[in-house]
Design an enzyme around this catalytic site. Sequence first.
Site, PDB file in Angstrom:
ATOM      1  N   ASN A   1       0.296  -0.579   6.422  1.00  0.00           N
ATOM      2  CA  ASN A   1       0.785  -1.381   5.307  1.00  0.00           C
ATOM      3  C   ASN A   1       1.247  -2.702   5.902  1.00  0.00           C
ATOM      4  O   ASN A   1       1.938  -2.708   6.915  1.00  0.00           O
ATOM      5  CB  ASN A   1       1.960  -0.635   4.652  1.00  0.00           C
ATOM      6  CG  ASN A   1       2.445  -1.331   3.401  1.00  0.00           C
ATOM      7  OD1 ASN A   1       1.905  -2.361   3.011  1.00  0.00           O
ATOM      8  ND2 ASN A   1       3.456  -0.760   2.779  1.00  0.00           N
ATOM      9  N   GLY A   2       0.865  -3.844   5.289  1.00  0.00           N
ATOM     10  CA  GLY A   2       1.296  -5.147   5.794  1.00  0.00           C
ATOM     11  C   GLY A   2       0.121  -5.953   6.307  1.00  0.00           C
ATOM     12  O   GLY A   2      -1.033  -5.676   5.966  1.00  0.00           O
TER      13      GLY A   2
ATOM     14  N   HIS B   1      13.246 -36.477 -30.520  1.00  0.00           N
ATOM     15  CA  HIS B   1      12.042 -36.774 -31.307  1.00  0.00           C
ATOM     16  C   HIS B   1      11.722 -35.642 -32.270  1.00  0.00           C
ATOM     17  O   HIS B   1      10.610 -35.552 -32.778  1.00  0.00           O
ATOM     18  CB  HIS B   1      10.865 -37.056 -30.371  1.00  0.00           C
ATOM     19  CG  HIS B   1      11.117 -38.229 -29.480  1.00  0.00           C
ATOM     20  ND1 HIS B   1      11.124 -39.525 -29.936  1.00  0.00           N
ATOM     21  CD2 HIS B   1      11.444 -38.296 -28.162  1.00  0.00           C
ATOM     22  CE1 HIS B   1      11.423 -40.346 -28.939  1.00  0.00           C
ATOM     23  NE2 HIS B   1      11.628 -39.611 -27.841  1.00  0.00           N
TER      24      HIS B   1
ATOM     25  N   LYS C   1      -0.112  -5.937 -19.741  1.00  0.00           N
ATOM     26  CA  LYS C   1      -0.064  -6.586 -18.423  1.00  0.00           C
ATOM     27  C   LYS C   1      -1.324  -7.403 -18.168  1.00  0.00           C
ATOM     28  O   LYS C   1      -1.282  -8.485 -17.617  1.00  0.00           O
ATOM     29  CB  LYS C   1       0.106  -5.516 -17.331  1.00  0.00           C
ATOM     30  CG  LYS C   1       0.263  -6.084 -15.932  1.00  0.00           C
ATOM     31  CD  LYS C   1       1.576  -6.838 -15.797  1.00  0.00           C
ATOM     32  CE  LYS C   1       1.747  -7.535 -14.466  1.00  0.00           C
ATOM     33  NZ  LYS C   1       2.735  -8.615 -14.550  1.00  0.00           N
TER      34      LYS C   1
ATOM     35  N   LYS D   1       9.899 -16.112 -20.555  1.00  0.00           N
ATOM     36  CA  LYS D   1      10.496 -14.838 -20.118  1.00  0.00           C
ATOM     37  C   LYS D   1      11.452 -14.316 -21.190  1.00  0.00           C
ATOM     38  O   LYS D   1      11.451 -13.142 -21.514  1.00  0.00           O
ATOM     39  CB  LYS D   1      11.285 -15.011 -18.798  1.00  0.00           C
ATOM     40  CG  LYS D   1      10.492 -15.217 -17.554  1.00  0.00           C
ATOM     41  CD  LYS D   1       9.741 -14.004 -17.064  1.00  0.00           C
ATOM     42  CE  LYS D   1       8.349 -13.969 -17.603  1.00  0.00           C
ATOM     43  NZ  LYS D   1       7.316 -14.664 -16.914  1.00  0.00           N
TER      44      LYS D   1
ATOM     45  N   GLU E   1       9.665 -13.172 -24.395  1.00  0.00           N
ATOM     46  CA  GLU E   1       8.776 -12.044 -24.117  1.00  0.00           C
ATOM     47  C   GLU E   1       9.529 -10.721 -24.041  1.00  0.00           C
ATOM     48  O   GLU E   1       9.056  -9.709 -24.561  1.00  0.00           O
ATOM     49  CB  GLU E   1       8.110 -12.340 -22.773  1.00  0.00           C
ATOM     50  CG  GLU E   1       7.061 -11.408 -22.316  1.00  0.00           C
ATOM     51  CD  GLU E   1       6.480 -11.836 -20.966  1.00  0.00           C
ATOM     52  OE1 GLU E   1       5.419 -11.324 -20.616  1.00  0.00           O
ATOM     53  OE2 GLU E   1       7.083 -12.675 -20.254  1.00  0.00           O
TER      54      GLU E   1
ATOM     55  N   CYS F   1       0.852  -1.193   0.000  1.00  0.00           N
ATOM     56  CA  CYS F   1       0.000   0.000   0.000  1.00  0.00           C
ATOM     57  C   CYS F   1       0.886   1.240   0.000  1.00  0.00           C
ATOM     58  O   CYS F   1       2.062   1.184   0.335  1.00  0.00           O
ATOM     59  CB  CYS F   1      -0.878   0.018   1.242  1.00  0.00           C
ATOM     60  SG  CYS F   1      -1.815  -1.476   1.443  1.00  0.00           S
TER      61      CYS F   1
ATOM     62  N   GLU G   1       8.702 -21.740 -18.399  1.00  0.00           N
ATOM     63  CA  GLU G   1       8.614 -20.377 -17.864  1.00  0.00           C
ATOM     64  C   GLU G   1       9.875 -19.584 -18.210  1.00  0.00           C
ATOM     65  O   GLU G   1       9.795 -18.403 -18.581  1.00  0.00           O
ATOM     66  CB  GLU G   1       8.362 -20.435 -16.350  1.00  0.00           C
ATOM     67  CG  GLU G   1       8.305 -19.104 -15.640  1.00  0.00           C
ATOM     68  CD  GLU G   1       7.265 -18.122 -16.184  1.00  0.00           C
ATOM     69  OE1 GLU G   1       6.424 -18.482 -17.012  1.00  0.00           O
ATOM     70  OE2 GLU G   1       7.338 -16.941 -15.776  1.00  0.00           O
TER      71      GLU G   1
ATOM     72  N   ARG H   1       2.550   2.111  -7.777  1.00  0.00           N
ATOM     73  CA  ARG H   1       2.530   0.875  -6.984  1.00  0.00           C
ATOM     74  C   ARG H   1       1.241   0.093  -7.152  1.00  0.00           C
ATOM     75  O   ARG H   1       1.168  -1.072  -6.785  1.00  0.00           O
ATOM     76  CB  ARG H   1       2.671   1.208  -5.492  1.00  0.00           C
ATOM     77  CG  ARG H   1       3.975   1.836  -5.113  1.00  0.00           C
ATOM     78  CD  ARG H   1       3.875   2.448  -3.745  1.00  0.00           C
ATOM     79  NE  ARG H   1       3.615   1.449  -2.728  1.00  0.00           N
ATOM     80  CZ  ARG H   1       4.535   0.944  -1.926  1.00  0.00           C
ATOM     81  NH1 ARG H   1       5.757   1.344  -2.021  1.00  0.00           N
ATOM     82  NH2 ARG H   1       4.219   0.039  -1.031  1.00  0.00           N
TER      83      ARG H   1
ATOM     84  N   TRP I   1      -3.964  -1.505  -1.208  1.00  0.00           N
ATOM     85  CA  TRP I   1      -3.975  -2.698  -2.060  1.00  0.00           C
ATOM     86  C   TRP I   1      -4.523  -3.786  -1.138  1.00  0.00           C
ATOM     87  O   TRP I   1      -3.861  -4.210  -0.208  1.00  0.00           O
ATOM     88  CB  TRP I   1      -2.551  -2.998  -2.525  1.00  0.00           C
ATOM     89  CG  TRP I   1      -2.386  -4.332  -3.162  1.00  0.00           C
ATOM     90  CD1 TRP I   1      -2.099  -5.522  -2.556  1.00  0.00           C
ATOM     91  CD2 TRP I   1      -2.493  -4.623  -4.566  1.00  0.00           C
ATOM     92  NE1 TRP I   1      -2.023  -6.516  -3.485  1.00  0.00           N
ATOM     93  CE2 TRP I   1      -2.257  -6.012  -4.711  1.00  0.00           C
ATOM     94  CE3 TRP I   1      -2.767  -3.853  -5.688  1.00  0.00           C
ATOM     95  CZ2 TRP I   1      -2.278  -6.627  -5.967  1.00  0.00           C
ATOM     96  CZ3 TRP I   1      -2.776  -4.484  -6.918  1.00  0.00           C
ATOM     97  CH2 TRP I   1      -2.540  -5.850  -7.047  1.00  0.00           C
TER      98      TRP I   1
HETATM   99  O1  M6R Z   1      -3.071 -11.927 -15.121  1.00  0.00           O
HETATM  100  P1  M6R Z   1      -2.876 -13.343 -15.521  1.00  0.00           P
HETATM  101  O2  M6R Z   1      -2.006 -14.092 -14.577  1.00  0.00           O
HETATM  102  O3  M6R Z   1      -4.168 -14.079 -15.771  1.00  0.00           O
HETATM  103  O4  M6R Z   1      -2.112 -13.268 -16.911  1.00  0.00           O
HETATM  104  C1  M6R Z   1      -1.831 -14.429 -17.645  1.00  0.00           C
HETATM  105  C2  M6R Z   1      -0.783 -14.149 -18.690  1.00  0.00           C
HETATM  106  O5  M6R Z   1      -1.222 -13.167 -19.578  1.00  0.00           O
HETATM  107  C3  M6R Z   1       0.543 -13.679 -18.050  1.00  0.00           C
HETATM  108  O6  M6R Z   1       1.004 -14.607 -17.122  1.00  0.00           O
HETATM  109  C4  M6R Z   1       1.629 -13.478 -19.137  1.00  0.00           C
HETATM  110  O7  M6R Z   1       1.955 -14.701 -19.721  1.00  0.00           O
HETATM  111  C5  M6R Z   1       2.854 -12.821 -18.503  1.00  0.00           C
HETATM  112  N1  M6R Z   1       2.992 -11.500 -18.997  1.00  0.00           N
HETATM  113  C6  M6R Z   1       4.122 -13.521 -18.799  1.00  0.00           C
HETATM  114  O8  M6R Z   1       5.208 -12.896 -18.201  1.00  0.00           O
END
Ligand code: M6R
Length: 609
Positions: free
Chosen positions: A100-101, A504, A604, A485, A488, A2, A481, A27, A74
């Site tokens: 906060n916390g 394969h 996002k 990253k 992306e 927060c 994952e 934030r 938050w």
């Molecule tokens: O908000 P969400 O966790 O539902 O989002 C899912 C994906 O869009 C999200 O994890 C996306 O793959 C990330 N930007 C990857 O870093």
Amino acid sequence: MCGIAGYVGPKNAIEIVFDQLKRLEYRGYDSAGIAYLADDHIEVIKKAGKLSNLGDVLLSEQRSAHSAIAHSRWATHGAPTDGNAHPHFDEHEDIAIIHNGIIENYHELREDLLKQGHHFYSQTDTEIAAHVIGDELGKGGNLEDAVRRAVKKLRGAFALVIVSKKEPNKIVAARNASPLVLGIGCGESMLASDIPALLPYTRDVVVMEENTIAVLTEEKIEILDGEGRQLPVQPQHIEWDLASAERGGFEHFMLKEIHEQPKVITQTLSGRIDSKGKVRLDGVFSDHVWAEIDRVNIISCGTAYHAGLMGKHLFEKLLRLPTDVYYSSEFRYGDPVLSPRSLAVFVSQSGETADTLAALKLCKSRRIRTLGIVNVIGSSIARECDRTLFTQAGPEISVASTKAYTAQVLVFALLALHIAQVQETPGVRVDEWVDELLRLSDLAEDALSTEEAVKAICAKVKDTSLAFFLGRGADASLALEGALKLKEIAYIPTQESPAGEMKHGPLALVDESVIAVFGATDASIVDKVISNVREVQARGGTVIGVTTTEDRAMEQVTDLLVRIPKSKFEFLSALLSIIPLQFFAYHMAKLRGCEIDQPRNLAKSVTVE
Ligand code: M6R
């Protein structure tokens, strides 16, 4: 998590603290509020939603005060409503506090206070803290004495800021694990949860130490220890520009969020392990429900999907509970066969992802039990699910998800242990898992020290044309994952799969221009991984290994190696390996001059199908 702001001095405190809150907007927040000292009372104004909602009320009439505190929330306890927004009063409205916390023992304190005839108007843990402090004030002494006595009764991680109508030109703050920064002005004092809020007013700041109390008046700032003894006030002069201050001195939010992971682990576990070492998950289904569940379907997208794959490992290995993981977009159009006794788990950082929300509605229309694992309280997925477990990771700002992933996997671990505990699943040593979970934050802190080694590797391989990400078991999920990253944010093509799949088909892509990142945190299958390493090297590929500090096998064969600390449980070692993989993506992107926090073509929160 927060945002906190406070000011005491000759200027209009209301305008200043509102401006400070605006400087903390990056934030994230879901509601905001302010308390200021009026003639004979404390005026509190709070509003759910955007900061401008609060601003509209503040502007609706002429207001001025010489001390004020403000908060952007938050949510962690209770939905983001006007009532749950901070500040909160004590029983007699003598004091107002912002926080906060998390106050972990708020249940017990609330019960005691109710017995004494207290009344509560919110679902927050903060209001409980306000009543505890108010009670202490009633027993005598000044505000700082009361706060000092009260914090001894509170358990958890928190920063508290309090004003009292009896001492109008004073603000008292207490810090216990959540950050608070004090600002020393000329004939004025201020505080905030983050340095950027203070920079327009002063560059002389004091970062409060753990378990200290600060007393702010316009003349001076005093810092006290738990016994009320004065401590030296040691200001530092901040030279940062505003933008880098918002990121806590880190160059990008992604880097800041990677570094926050040890703290996030503590936050995610907070309030979920009791003093007897048992997992305590409030808000999940009643105990008898778990015995009825015959199958779990985990449904999510992107990084959250990868966290789901880790959940499957646990549910199947520990609980022997059949589990499938679906991409949300495929699930909803795939005409899934759903057992009426199944549980559908929806994982989402934002809680707003359109495909996940649509899949959730489909399950609800089929009357399947639904459980959310969500970061944002009050989000659509959190509200629609029958039950929701919050990841408690705090706002994630970088588009590339990092700390949310770690928190999601941790919630799966807590859930699996909770079920094992309820069902007394044979062979699952919940106590040993809990010990290891409690150590995880420290292990993650050690894993952060891989950054320099990863950076050096990136300098050697930054021009690669293709990166393979490979592993077996839980390392295979991490490989997905790690690859996501890298593509992306560094825009490098990747090929990710279980290591055993290479021969394969994908092996055809290997030549001198490619690199292969092998996760090998599980010593029991390292020999098999090494066979795959040799297959890549035989065709000219450069191999980067991610293994544990105890490994003696990978170090013999890999071209470049990163070591993370070893946990007693392979699953947790694999989870820790996400930290060097995140660093790898970050530093590759940086070396290639990519935009890191807002990668091209991505958002996002994906609210379109
Ligand atoms: O908000 P969400 O966790 O539902 O989002 C899912 C994906 O869009 C999200 O994890 C996306 O793959 C990330 N930007 C990857 O870093």
